[in-house]
Design an enzyme around this catalytic site. Structure first.
Site, mmCIF file in Angstrom:
data_model
loop_
_atom_site.group_PDB
_atom_site.id
_atom_site.type_symbol
_atom_site.label_atom_id
_atom_site.label_comp_id
_atom_site.label_asym_id
_atom_site.label_seq_id
_atom_site.Cartn_x
_atom_site.Cartn_y
_atom_site.Cartn_z
ATOM 1 N N ASP A 2 9.368 -6.725 -17.572
ATOM 2 C CA ASP A 2 10.247 -7.151 -16.494
ATOM 3 C C ASP A 2 10.316 -6.118 -15.376
ATOM 4 O OD1 ASP A 2 11.898 -8.927 -15.279
ATOM 5 O OD2 ASP A 2 13.264 -9.097 -16.971
ATOM 6 N N HIS A 19 3.443 -7.711 -9.320
ATOM 7 C CA HIS A 19 2.710 -8.211 -10.494
ATOM 8 C C HIS A 19 1.354 -7.517 -10.622
ATOM 9 C CE1 HIS A 19 5.836 -11.057 -11.129
ATOM 10 N NE2 HIS A 19 5.562 -11.793 -10.072
ATOM 11 N N LEU A 117 -6.439 -0.738 -32.213
ATOM 12 C CA LEU A 117 -5.280 -1.426 -31.633
ATOM 13 C C LEU A 117 -5.512 -2.930 -31.437
ATOM 14 C CD1 LEU A 117 -2.517 -1.265 -30.028
ATOM 15 C CD2 LEU A 117 -3.911 -0.854 -27.993
HETATM 16 C C1 IPE Z 1 7.960 -9.734 -14.700
HETATM 17 O O1 IPE Z 1 8.516 -9.319 -13.482
HETATM 18 C C2 IPE Z 1 6.764 -10.651 -14.533
HETATM 19 C C3 IPE Z 1 6.877 -11.979 -15.142
HETATM 20 C C4 IPE Z 1 7.967 -12.488 -15.665
HETATM 21 C C5 IPE Z 1 5.670 -12.793 -15.154
HETATM 22 P P1 IPE Z 1 9.603 -10.206 -12.741
HETATM 23 O O2 IPE Z 1 8.892 -11.132 -11.826
HETATM 24 O O3 IPE Z 1 10.512 -10.839 -13.730
HETATM 25 O O4 IPE Z 1 10.385 -9.127 -11.878
HETATM 26 P P2 IPE Z 1 11.903 -9.144 -11.437
HETATM 27 O O5 IPE Z 1 12.738 -9.505 -12.624
HETATM 28 O O6 IPE Z 1 12.022 -10.153 -10.340
HETATM 29 O O7 IPE Z 1 12.160 -7.751 -10.965
HETATM 30 MG MG MG Z 2 12.486 -10.718 -14.270
#
Ligand code: IPE
Ligand code: MG
Length: 213
Positions: A2, A19, A117
């Site tokens: 997250d 991402h 792993l």
């Molecule tokens: C995690 O980052 C990626 C996925 C859930 C695919 P987020 O997109 O949830 O990032 P925040 O929570 O908005 O910071």
């Molecule tokens: Mg998130």
């Protein structure tokens, strides 16, 4: 994992850049885990709930999974294998697109010979769906329902009980991840967003497993 969106927002970047950075962090952490002789690393790449995100964001995250499942040479260099858990491709309601299915199958096949792993990527994954399916299969068998029978019917029964769950970005929730497998797990919380997660945080999470807390 997250916090990709928050990492990007703090830098004035589009969420998609967050991402992209998160996928790079995963490659770094896979390397670090292999070097530390971690046996199993299971990551939450994309959940059954994530499909409602904006189309462009979903498309970007899909392309990053293609990239991730394409890191065959790096995995082979580290003697690491790839696995996947999620809604079976042929199951009604499953949403993994065919180009990701192909990337998953190829990555699994091309790393199957590695003995170190095991990196398991949860994609189109939700733990409650996994448990419902395991229960349905167990009910169809003539056997009495036991924890072992349910364990044997998880998406990938070889995923062992989890030692430690890492939750990044200051979130305190489990978010429908490996609910069955984490029954005895420690939980390592960190304020760091996933793109800022690093090998010393990994060490701290591993240290928690052997601590008395
Ligand atoms: C995690 O980052 C990626 C996925 C859930 C695919 P987020 O997109 O949830 O990032 P925040 O929570 O908005 O910071
Ligand atoms: Mg998130």
């Amino acid at each position: 994992m997250d916090g990709n969106g928050r990492w990007a927002r703090r830098r004035g970047l589009p969420r998609t850049d967050g991402h992209t950075a998160g996928e790079e962090t995963l490659a770094t952490i896979v390397r670090a885990a292999a070097e530390r002789n971690v046996g199993w690393l299971t990551v939450f790449g994309f959940s059954t709930e994530n499909w409602v995100r904006p189309r462009t964001e979903v498309r970007h995250i899909l392309s990053l999974h293609k990239k991730l499942f394409g890191r065959i040479t790096e995995l082979n260099d580290k003697n690491a294998s790839i696995r996947w858990i999620g809604r079976p491709f042929d199951e009604p309601g499953a949403l993994t697109p065919v180009f990701i299915q192909k990337a998953i199958k190829k990555a699994i096949a091309d790393t199957a010979g590695n003995s170190g792993l095991v990196v398991t990527v949860a994609f189109d994954y939700g733990s409650r769906a996994e448990l419902v399916r395991a229960s349905q299969i167990a009910l169809r068998s003539a056997e009495a329902i036991t924890p072992d029978l349910l364990s044997a019917n998880m998406y990938d029964p070889s995923v062992p009980p989890v030692d430690v769950v890492v939750r990044t970005s200051g979130e305190a929730r489990i978010s429908n991840f490996l609910l069955w497998q984490i029954a005895g797990a420690k939980v390592y919380f960190t304020e760091r967003t996933w793109p800022d997660f690093n090998a010393s945080e990994l060490d701290a999470a591993i240290a928690l497993v052997n601590s008395n807390i």
